[in-house]
Design a protein around this motif. Structure first.
Motif, PDB file in Angstrom:
ATOM      1  N   PHE A 160       0.836  -1.196   0.000  1.00 19.86           N
ATOM      2  CA  PHE A 160       0.000   0.000   0.000  1.00 19.86           C
ATOM      3  C   PHE A 160       0.875   1.252   0.000  1.00 19.86           C
ATOM      4  O   PHE A 160       0.609   2.217  -0.717  1.00 19.86           O
ATOM      5  CB  PHE A 160      -0.925  -0.004   1.212  1.00 19.86           C
ATOM      6  N   LEU A 161       1.918   1.223   0.817  1.00 15.46           N
ATOM      7  CA  LEU A 161       2.809   2.376   0.897  1.00 15.46           C
ATOM      8  C   LEU A 161       3.520   2.596  -0.446  1.00 15.46           C
ATOM      9  O   LEU A 161       3.662   3.732  -0.905  1.00 15.46           O
ATOM     10  CB  LEU A 161       3.826   2.169   2.015  1.00 15.46           C
ATOM     11  N   ALA A 162       3.959   1.497  -1.075  1.00 20.67           N
ATOM     12  CA  ALA A 162       4.630   1.613  -2.373  1.00 20.67           C
ATOM     13  C   ALA A 162       3.656   2.124  -3.440  1.00 20.67           C
ATOM     14  O   ALA A 162       4.035   2.899  -4.329  1.00 20.67           O
ATOM     15  CB  ALA A 162       5.205   0.265  -2.777  1.00 20.67           C
ATOM     16  N   MET A 163       2.404   1.687  -3.336  1.00 19.91           N
ATOM     17  CA  MET A 163       1.396   2.065  -4.313  1.00 19.91           C
ATOM     18  C   MET A 163       1.064   3.556  -4.219  1.00 19.91           C
ATOM     19  O   MET A 163       0.867   4.226  -5.241  1.00 19.91           O
ATOM     20  CB  MET A 163       0.128   1.230  -4.085  1.00 19.91           C
ATOM     21  N   THR A 164       1.014   4.085  -3.012  1.00 18.33           N
ATOM     22  CA  THR A 164       0.564   5.459  -2.810  1.00 18.33           C
ATOM     23  C   THR A 164       1.704   6.457  -2.667  1.00 18.33           C
ATOM     24  O   THR A 164       1.501   7.661  -2.820  1.00 18.33           O
ATOM     25  CB  THR A 164      -0.311   5.534  -1.551  1.00 18.33           C
ATOM     26  N   ARG A 177      -9.760   8.997   3.024  1.00 20.92           N
ATOM     27  CA  ARG A 177     -10.171  10.014   2.065  1.00 20.92           C
ATOM     28  C   ARG A 177      -8.993  10.855   1.555  1.00 20.92           C
ATOM     29  O   ARG A 177      -9.120  11.553   0.543  1.00 20.92           O
ATOM     30  CB  ARG A 177     -11.243  10.920   2.663  1.00 20.92           C
ATOM     31  N   PHE A 178      -7.842  10.760   2.216  1.00 20.68           N
ATOM     32  CA  PHE A 178      -6.701  11.545   1.750  1.00 20.68           C
ATOM     33  C   PHE A 178      -6.221  11.092   0.373  1.00 20.68           C
ATOM     34  O   PHE A 178      -5.449  11.789  -0.285  1.00 20.68           O
ATOM     35  CB  PHE A 178      -5.547  11.493   2.767  1.00 20.68           C
ATOM     36  N   LEU A 179      -6.668   9.910  -0.068  1.00 22.85           N
ATOM     37  CA  LEU A 179      -6.293   9.419  -1.401  1.00 22.85           C
ATOM     38  C   LEU A 179      -7.177  10.005  -2.500  1.00 22.85           C
ATOM     39  O   LEU A 179      -6.872   9.846  -3.686  1.00 22.85           O
ATOM     40  CB  LEU A 179      -6.393   7.893  -1.452  1.00 22.85           C
ATOM     41  N   GLN A 180      -8.265  10.656  -2.131  1.00 22.87           N
ATOM     42  CA  GLN A 180      -9.198  11.189  -3.121  1.00 22.87           C
ATOM     43  C   GLN A 180      -8.731  12.542  -3.629  1.00 22.87           C
ATOM     44  O   GLN A 180      -7.931  13.229  -2.988  1.00 22.87           O
ATOM     45  CB  GLN A 180     -10.597  11.297  -2.515  1.00 22.87           C
ATOM     46  N   GLY A 181      -9.248  12.909  -4.848  1.00 18.28           N
ATOM     47  CA  GLY A 181      -8.856  14.160  -5.460  1.00 18.28           C
ATOM     48  C   GLY A 181      -9.974  14.725  -6.319  1.00 18.28           C
ATOM     49  O   GLY A 181     -11.101  14.199  -6.333  1.00 18.28           O
ATOM     50  N   PRO A 182      -9.684  15.753  -7.093  1.00 20.24           N
ATOM     51  CA  PRO A 182     -10.739  16.444  -7.854  1.00 20.24           C
ATOM     52  C   PRO A 182     -11.419  15.588  -8.910  1.00 20.24           C
ATOM     53  O   PRO A 182     -12.575  15.847  -9.258  1.00 20.24           O
ATOM     54  CB  PRO A 182      -9.994  17.633  -8.491  1.00 20.24           C
ATOM     55  N   GLU A 183     -10.724  14.584  -9.453  1.00 24.28           N
ATOM     56  CA  GLU A 183     -11.331  13.765 -10.498  1.00 24.28           C
ATOM     57  C   GLU A 183     -11.910  12.459  -9.962  1.00 24.28           C
ATOM     58  O   GLU A 183     -12.410  11.634 -10.725  1.00 24.28           O
ATOM     59  CB  GLU A 183     -10.288  13.451 -11.585  1.00 24.28           C
ATOM     60  N   ASN A 208      -7.772   7.271  -7.553  1.00 25.59           N
ATOM     61  CA  ASN A 208      -7.090   7.836  -6.385  1.00 25.59           C
ATOM     62  C   ASN A 208      -5.854   8.613  -6.801  1.00 25.59           C
ATOM     63  O   ASN A 208      -5.430   8.563  -7.972  1.00 25.59           O
ATOM     64  CB  ASN A 208      -6.702   6.728  -5.412  1.00 25.59           C
ATOM     65  N   TYR A 209      -5.268   9.304  -5.824  1.00 23.09           N
ATOM     66  CA  TYR A 209      -4.088  10.121  -6.070  1.00 23.09           C
ATOM     67  C   TYR A 209      -2.939   9.671  -5.176  1.00 23.09           C
ATOM     68  O   TYR A 209      -3.118   9.431  -3.984  1.00 23.09           O
ATOM     69  CB  TYR A 209      -4.389  11.596  -5.782  1.00 23.09           C
ATOM     70  N   ARG A 210      -1.753   9.562  -5.768  1.00 24.39           N
ATOM     71  CA  ARG A 210      -0.564   9.274  -4.985  1.00 24.39           C
ATOM     72  C   ARG A 210      -0.082  10.550  -4.291  1.00 24.39           C
ATOM     73  O   ARG A 210      -0.576  11.656  -4.552  1.00 24.39           O
ATOM     74  CB  ARG A 210       0.540   8.712  -5.886  1.00 24.39           C
ATOM     75  N   LYS A 211       0.919  10.384  -3.446  1.00 23.99           N
ATOM     76  CA  LYS A 211       1.461  11.522  -2.717  1.00 23.99           C
ATOM     77  C   LYS A 211       2.011  12.581  -3.663  1.00 23.99           C
ATOM     78  O   LYS A 211       1.898  13.795  -3.403  1.00 23.99           O
ATOM     79  CB  LYS A 211       2.564  11.051  -1.749  1.00 23.99           C
ATOM     80  N   ASP A 212       2.593  12.134  -4.819  1.00 19.01           N
ATOM     81  CA  ASP A 212       3.181  13.102  -5.756  1.00 19.01           C
ATOM     82  C   ASP A 212       2.141  13.736  -6.685  1.00 19.01           C
ATOM     83  O   ASP A 212       2.486  14.493  -7.590  1.00 19.01           O
ATOM     84  CB  ASP A 212       4.289  12.440  -6.577  1.00 19.01           C
ATOM     85  N   GLY A 213       0.861  13.395  -6.485  1.00 25.48           N
ATOM     86  CA  GLY A 213      -0.198  14.009  -7.275  1.00 25.48           C
ATOM     87  C   GLY A 213      -0.616  13.235  -8.500  1.00 25.48           C
ATOM     88  O   GLY A 213      -1.617  13.570  -9.149  1.00 25.48           O
ATOM     89  N   THR A 214       0.143  12.179  -8.873  1.00 25.22           N
ATOM     90  CA  THR A 214      -0.253  11.365 -10.033  1.00 25.22           C
ATOM     91  C   THR A 214      -1.439  10.492  -9.660  1.00 25.22           C
ATOM     92  O   THR A 214      -1.625  10.120  -8.500  1.00 25.22           O
ATOM     93  CB  THR A 214       0.913  10.490 -10.516  1.00 25.22           C
ATOM     94  N   GLY A 237      -9.376  -3.461   4.074  1.00 22.65           N
ATOM     95  CA  GLY A 237      -9.454  -3.109   2.659  1.00 22.65           C
ATOM     96  C   GLY A 237      -8.323  -3.740   1.863  1.00 22.65           C
ATOM     97  O   GLY A 237      -7.170  -3.712   2.296  1.00 22.65           O
ATOM     98  N   ILE A 238      -8.660  -4.292   0.721  1.00 21.29           N
ATOM     99  CA  ILE A 238      -7.669  -4.858  -0.208  1.00 21.29           C
ATOM    100  C   ILE A 238      -7.650  -3.945  -1.427  1.00 21.29           C
ATOM    101  O   ILE A 238      -8.668  -3.751  -2.090  1.00 21.29           O
ATOM    102  CB  ILE A 238      -8.018  -6.293  -0.629  1.00 21.29           C
ATOM    103  N   THR A 239      -6.491  -3.372  -1.713  1.00 15.46           N
ATOM    104  CA  THR A 239      -6.367  -2.438  -2.822  1.00 15.46           C
ATOM    105  C   THR A 239      -5.424  -2.993  -3.880  1.00 15.46           C
ATOM    106  O   THR A 239      -4.425  -3.634  -3.548  1.00 15.46           O
ATOM    107  CB  THR A 239      -5.836  -1.070  -2.335  1.00 15.46           C
ATOM    108  N   GLN A 240      -5.770  -2.742  -5.127  1.00 13.95           N
ATOM    109  CA  GLN A 240      -4.937  -3.211  -6.236  1.00 13.95           C
ATOM    110  C   GLN A 240      -4.824  -2.099  -7.274  1.00 13.95           C
ATOM    111  O   GLN A 240      -5.838  -1.538  -7.718  1.00 13.95           O
ATOM    112  CB  GLN A 240      -5.537  -4.468  -6.882  1.00 13.95           C
ATOM    113  N   ASP A 241      -3.606  -1.786  -7.649  1.00 14.74           N
ATOM    114  CA  ASP A 241      -3.358  -0.770  -8.671  1.00 14.74           C
ATOM    115  C   ASP A 241      -3.633  -1.387 -10.044  1.00 14.74           C
ATOM    116  O   ASP A 241      -2.880  -2.242 -10.514  1.00 14.74           O
ATOM    117  CB  ASP A 241      -1.913  -0.282  -8.584  1.00 14.74           C
TER     118      ASP A 241
END
Length: 709
Positions: A160-164, A177-183, A208-214, A237-241
């Motif tokens: 998860f840390l590597a993904m985000t 919710r910190f992973l959410q963004g305008p789109e 979702n949005y990564r820390k660098d904004g991508t 929660g199980i998350t997959q990129d």
């Protein structure tokens, strides 16, 4: 309390203790054991009392246990883990506490309390395995505390840390919710919130949005975790990129709806928009107009300059069309060099004419591709999907494309580089073509085609020197259908190949009988379509027919039009050379109406040219036609070519041609095309006339001789 009561109390505590309780003497022999101990070792008290404790242990564990036993004898309380070996051979993991029993500060026995921790160890191993699995998982794993108001994260794994792109300390204690963004889709967020609120499982795909904004696409599954009472204590929660998968799907979706060369919508996307825009237009009482654009003479660009240049031209055409249209209109590449334009919101239908004219102007501008400057034009068909304008116009969306296509075909016939609007008369014409094509196929299958033969005579003597085989269609209901009607149709549909092969075979089958009837050698001329001519096995077909009917090659003459040089000039020369090498004669039909290049004529491996009837028609009145005709004949003779004039209908025309030393004549003045049986009668009559003329001349010559004598 009496000593007896106190002893009984301790004995009951000893016997009923849930854990295994026992005592050992100073040498390690068991002096007492409670019921739990017996159950652990699968034997009764007699199987335990008096036995050394090492009898119930694994050999490899004994050294360590002796060590702890000796420490207890020395007065120390010790705790350790080992394994118990039951009499039935089973092994249990146990945790032991050894206590020294002392009297007057002297250890007299060792007191033991054992607890079966087998299940505890299994659970611990499972938890350890689960923890390692979560840590090693390629998918992100998060755990949120459901008991707290904002469901903060209490665990995240490395994936998860590597993904985000976040560090662990940056996410623990925060809501996801910190992973959410305008789109991020608000509807998907509402689904997640509803699932958390209702304490049920949720499965979504969320942006979702990564820390660098991508951004990344997250396949997220959230499941509630319940305690023994059924209360939800946590959410896992199980998350997959799945960004790469989404990108591939989007590219595939784009490719399925867009043309890869120009980036324009393709046919399927255009049709979907047409259906959608038609529905909207009808609701608002507006018309939908479709322009069908076909580039004129685009194929020679590909053939002469290559497909790379052709592709660049198509891309430029697409750009130019897009400059003309408005927002909301659609341009699509339909097929090859064909484009469609959808105009869904015109206030007046006539405005489509203005758009079409602007497109024609844009397309006709020069194209600079590398070192080449190219010029092309387009033909545009226009059709409107408007109820009430023309009751013959089909309101179905897809029919408008077909109508625009038919209108474009009319624009081509009108000379190209023009615009033609659809009308109901076009449908009637096209329907007639469809019916005629189907009936022509049936005619070939049922033998309704026949050959008629038109004689060709020597210009000086009027003697029969050959015939031309002409195909006729005797329709069972319509009667004879003119070749001018069905031959162009057959050329366009490709049916001319089958018709041409049949004509060649049928004519060759009759050559021998015609020559026998004539009493001398003559040739049969057969018209060859450019499509036949370009077939890879055309020469083999000719050889096969000659061999089948045992014909000398000089009996056959193939008539080709100048159009065979337009597609592939080098191939045309090669095929003509091969035909001449067979010994088969070749003539250029309709000379003067097509290619008509004198520089090519001097190099053509042909035997004769046939001057088109359009030059013959006016030679008695038009001095310019007469001069041109004389020049063609003179030039052909200098090139050792024979000349046939077709379309001779009067004695005056024949006389002029004789004066110009034309070699052969053909036309209604001598004979019309006729069926095979009539041709045989015609030949018989001609032989009879020739014989009578010959006898009369002999008689006349004889009379002159007697008079002279």
């Amino acid at each position: 309390m009496s000593s007896r009561e106190q002893e009984n109390r301790y004995r009951n505590l000893f016997s009923n203790h849930p854990d295994q309780v026992y005592t050992l003497d100073f040498d390690g022999f068991i002096t007492s054991a409670n019921q739990a101990t017996c159950e652990l070792l699968s034997c009764d008290e007699s199987g335990i009392i008096g036995h050394h404790f090492t009898e119930f242990m694994l050999e490899e564990d004994k050294p360590a246990v002796f060590h702890y036993f000796n420490r207890a004898k020395a007065g120390e309380t010790v705790r350790y883990r080992t394994r118990a070996l039951s009499t039935d051979g089973s092994i249990q993991h146990i945790e032991i506490i050894n206590l020294p029993l002392t009297i007057e500060d002297k250890v007299i026995e060792v007191y033991g309390i054992a607890k079966d921790i087998s299940q505890e160890l299994i659970h611990a191993e499972e938890l350890h395995l689960l923890s390692r699995s979560m840590e090693a998982s390629a998918n992100g794993v998060i755990i949120a505390d459901a008991k707290k108001t904002d469901q903060p994260l209490i665990y995240v794994n490395p994936a998860f840390l590597a993904m985000t792109g976040y560090a662990k300390h940056e996410v623990i204690g925060r809501n996801c919710r910190f992973l959410q963004g305008p789109e991020t889709d608000a509807g998907v967020v509402d689904m997640i919130r509803a699932g958390l609120r209702e304490r049920k499982q949720v499965s979504v795909t969320i942006l979702n949005y990564r820390k660098d904004g991508t951004i990344f696409w997250n396949d997220l599954q959230i499941s509630p975790v319940r305690d023994d009472t059924g209360q939800v204590t946590h959410f896992i929660g199980i998350t997959q990129d799945i960004t790469q998968r989404i990108d591939i799907e989007q590219r595939l979706d784009y490719q399925s709806t867009h043309d890869p060369l120009t980036g324009l919508p393709n046919r399927f996307q255009f049709e979907e928009r047409l259906v959608h825009d038609t529905d909207l237009a009808q609701q608002h009482g507006r018309a939908v107009v479709v322009l069908y654009i076909d580039l004129d003479e685009f194929k020679p660009i590909n053939d002469s300059l290559g497909h790379e240049v052709g592709d660049q031209v198509l891309q430029l055409v697409a750009e130019r069309i897009q400059r003309v249209i408005e927002v909301g209109d659609t341009v699509a590449r339909f097929n090859g060099d064909e484009f469609l334009v959808l105009l869904p919101s015109l206030i007046q239908i006539d405005d489509a004419q203005i758009v079409a004219e602007r497109i024609l102007t844009q397309i006709s501008q020069p194209y600079v591709v590398g070192a080449e400057t190219l010029y092309i034009t387009a033909s545009i068909g226009v059709a409107a999907n408007e109820r009430g304008v023309d009751k013959h116009i089909d309101p179905q969306p897809h029919m408008v494309i077909r109508q625009a296509d038919m209108a474009m075909y009319q624009a081509k016939k009108a000379g190209r580089n023009t615009i033609h609007w659809y009308s109901s008369e076009i449908t009637e014409q096209m329907s007639e073509r469809v019916i005629l094509r189907r009936e022509l196929e049936k005619a070939m299958q049922k033998g309704h085609l026949a050959l008629h033969y038109q004689p060709i005579v020597d210009a000086r003597t009027s003697r029969l020197i050959g015939v031309e085989a002409l195909v006729r269609w005797n329709h069972p209901k319509r009667g004879l259908i003119s070749p001018a009607v069905f031959i162009p149709l057959a050329e366009q549909t490709g049916q001319i190949i089958s018709i041409g092969d049949w004509v060649l075979r049928e004519a060759c089958a009759n050559i021998s009988e015609i020559q026998r009837a004539a009493g001398h050698e003559l040739t049969i001329a057969v018209n060859i379509s450019p499509l036949q001519f370009a077939r890879s096995r055309f020469i083999e077909r000719i050889e096969s027919v000659l061999e089948t009917f045992h014909l000398p090659p000089k009996s056959l003459e193939l008539e080709v039009t100048e159009g065979v040089f337009l597609e592939d000039e080098a191939l045309a020369f090669e095929v003509l050379e091969s035909i001449r090498n067979l010994g088969v004669r070749v003539s250029i039909d309709d000379f003067g109406t097509g290619y008509s290049s004198l520089s090519y004529l001097r190099r053509l491996p042909v035997n004769k040219i046939k001057i088109d009837r359009s030059f013959i028609r006016e030679i008695t009145q038009n001095t310019r036609d007469k001069a041109i005709l004389g020049g063609i004949i003179e030039l052909a003779h200098h090139l050792d070519l024979q000349v046939v004039a077709e379309g001779v209908e009067t004695a005056e025309q024949a006389q002029i041609l004789q004066q110009f030393r034309c070699d052969h004549l053909q036309g209604f003045y001598f004979a019309r095309p006729m069926p095979f049986s009539e041709l045989l009668n015609y030949i018989a009559a001609a032989r009879a006339r020739d014989a009578a003329t010959s006898r009369a001349k002999k008689q006349e010559n004889l009379g002159h001789s007697e008079t002279s004598g």
